[in-house]
Design a protein around this motif. Structure first.
Motif, PDB file in Angstrom:
ATOM      1  N   SER A 168     -48.034  15.850 -32.385  1.00  0.00           N
ATOM      2  CA  SER A 168     -49.264  15.104 -32.675  1.00  0.00           C
ATOM      3  C   SER A 168     -49.764  14.354 -31.454  1.00  0.00           C
ATOM      4  O   SER A 168     -50.970  14.213 -31.244  1.00  0.00           O
ATOM      5  CB  SER A 168     -49.035  14.129 -33.841  1.00  0.00           C
ATOM      6  N   SER A 171     -51.559  16.878 -29.147  1.00  0.00           N
ATOM      7  CA  SER A 171     -52.861  17.287 -29.669  1.00  0.00           C
ATOM      8  C   SER A 171     -53.910  16.205 -29.496  1.00  0.00           C
ATOM      9  O   SER A 171     -55.111  16.493 -29.447  1.00  0.00           O
ATOM     10  CB  SER A 171     -52.746  17.675 -31.146  1.00  0.00           C
ATOM     11  N   ARG A 172     -53.468  14.945 -29.373  1.00  0.00           N
ATOM     12  CA  ARG A 172     -54.402  13.822 -29.189  1.00  0.00           C
ATOM     13  C   ARG A 172     -54.481  13.354 -27.738  1.00  0.00           C
ATOM     14  O   ARG A 172     -55.112  12.332 -27.451  1.00  0.00           O
ATOM     15  CB  ARG A 172     -53.981  12.652 -30.086  1.00  0.00           C
TER      16      ARG A 172
END
Length: 352
Positions: A168, A171-172
């Motif tokens: 996560s 992806s950010r």
């Protein structure tokens, strides 16, 4: 009990796949260390390191180990879950007092209390964030290490990162796989252009970013703690040779100026990439009128300082949160997660 033995010693461990970072907090002094410890070669390397460090102090102090990690993803382990367990077992095999940093409140647990290893896996960035929550109100901390860059968002004294695990965070763009020592050149760019000439970068491990920053005289040779790609010396000349090899030719003295210009271009590509991520993070989390500091951490903190100079942002060194002797080779900014957990647990115990 011996008086000295009654004193507590906090050892903050940040166990990475390639390097293990250590914060030693004594009652009246501190020291900070980075050890080359390639977990993928053998877990015995970490075991020997832990035993060596703890044996050095256990006759004089009550040792309190505080552990965070990212090395559990090393391919020596069949899974991250197994990696966390195997790393913690090294500490549990000793008779010292051990605590593990977790994303779950109250953040510090005895190893046997960890039932969900996801709360421990690659949470070293969060350790730094929790420490910064005690120091700053609005800030973006950028920890540029040998291999990765962490972007940490502190708003109104609270960590506002949306990602927690590697997937996560990647992806950010809160975790970026680019660093200033171990990152191969072809991971930064597949070509470099200078004086209208295009130089393709060979996708082979001939050289890495440490060669670029060595050529640019940006890194302290004493902090140049990663291996070179060919395992030869980490000199300016050897870096020119490796860099030329990545561009498809053998180094000759007449190439030096050209290679220095090309190294400057590759540095700019990496710095611009990191800067874009920082600016996007700032725009997504803060209003233009809000005053924020950019905090530089890691061996690549000089890049954060350069980015601030270019963008006119306010720079703050992580070491301003350290009151000890600053005349040391390694300082808290070089090992921020290890320093953070050692200090956070010390603060917590002193308040109880």
């Amino acid at each position: 009990m011996n008086k000295k033995k009654s004193q507590k010693l906090y050892l903050g461990w940040d166990v990475g796949g390639a390097h293990t970072k250590l914060s030693v907090i004594k009652p009246n002094s501190s020291s900070f260390h980075i050890y080359r410890c390639h977990l993928w070669e053998s877990l015995d390397l970490l075991s020997k390191l832990v035993n060596s460090v703890c044996s050095k102090y256990n006759k004089r102090f009550i040792i309190i180990n505080v552990i965070t990690m990212s090395g559990e993803m090393s391919d020596i382990f069949k899974s991250r879950d197994q990696g966390v367990k195997d790393i913690l077992n090294i500490f549990k095999s000793r008779g010292d007092e051990n605590y593990v940093f977790s994303s779950k409140k109250p953040f510090f647990f005895k190893p046997k209390a960890i039932t969900n290893t996801k709360s421990v896996s690659s949470m070293n960035w969060l350790a730094t964030a929790k420490f910064l929550e005690t120091c700053v109100n609005n800030a973006i901390a950028v920890d540029i290490g040998s291999t990765t860059t962490d972007i940490i968002i502190i708003k109104n004294g609270v960590c506002k990162n949306m990602g927690y695990d590697d997937f996560s965070r990647l992806s950010r763009s809160e975790l970026i796989y680019t660093g200033i020592l171990r990152t191969p050149l072809f991971a930064v760019t597949n070509q470099v252009i200078n004086s209208k000439h295009r130089f393709p970068v060979i996708p082979e491990y001939f050289s890495n970013m440490s060669d670029i920053y060595r050529i640019m005289s940006d890194i302290d040779s004493r902090k140049d703690y990663s291996n070179s790609c060919d395992h030869r010396g980490k000199t300016y000349m050897n870096s020119l040779v490796r860099f030329a090899r990545s561009l498809g030719f053998d180094y000759q003295p007449q190439h030096e100026r050209k290679l220095k210009n090309l190294a400057k271009e590759i540095k700019l590509i990496q710095k611009s990439f990191i800067m874009e991520k920082i600016i996007a993070t700032m725009e997504n989390n803060f209003l233009k009128k809000e005053k924020i500091n950019l905090i530089g951490l890691g061996i690549g903190s000089f890049l954060v300082r350069e980015i601030c100079h270019k963008t006119k942002l306010a720079y703050k060194d992580f070491n301003t949160f350290y009151n000890g002797n600053a005349n040391k080779l390694f300082l808290p900014s070089d090992i921020a997660p290890a320093y953070s957990i050692s200090m956070l647990l010390k603060f917590k115990n002193e308040q109880n």
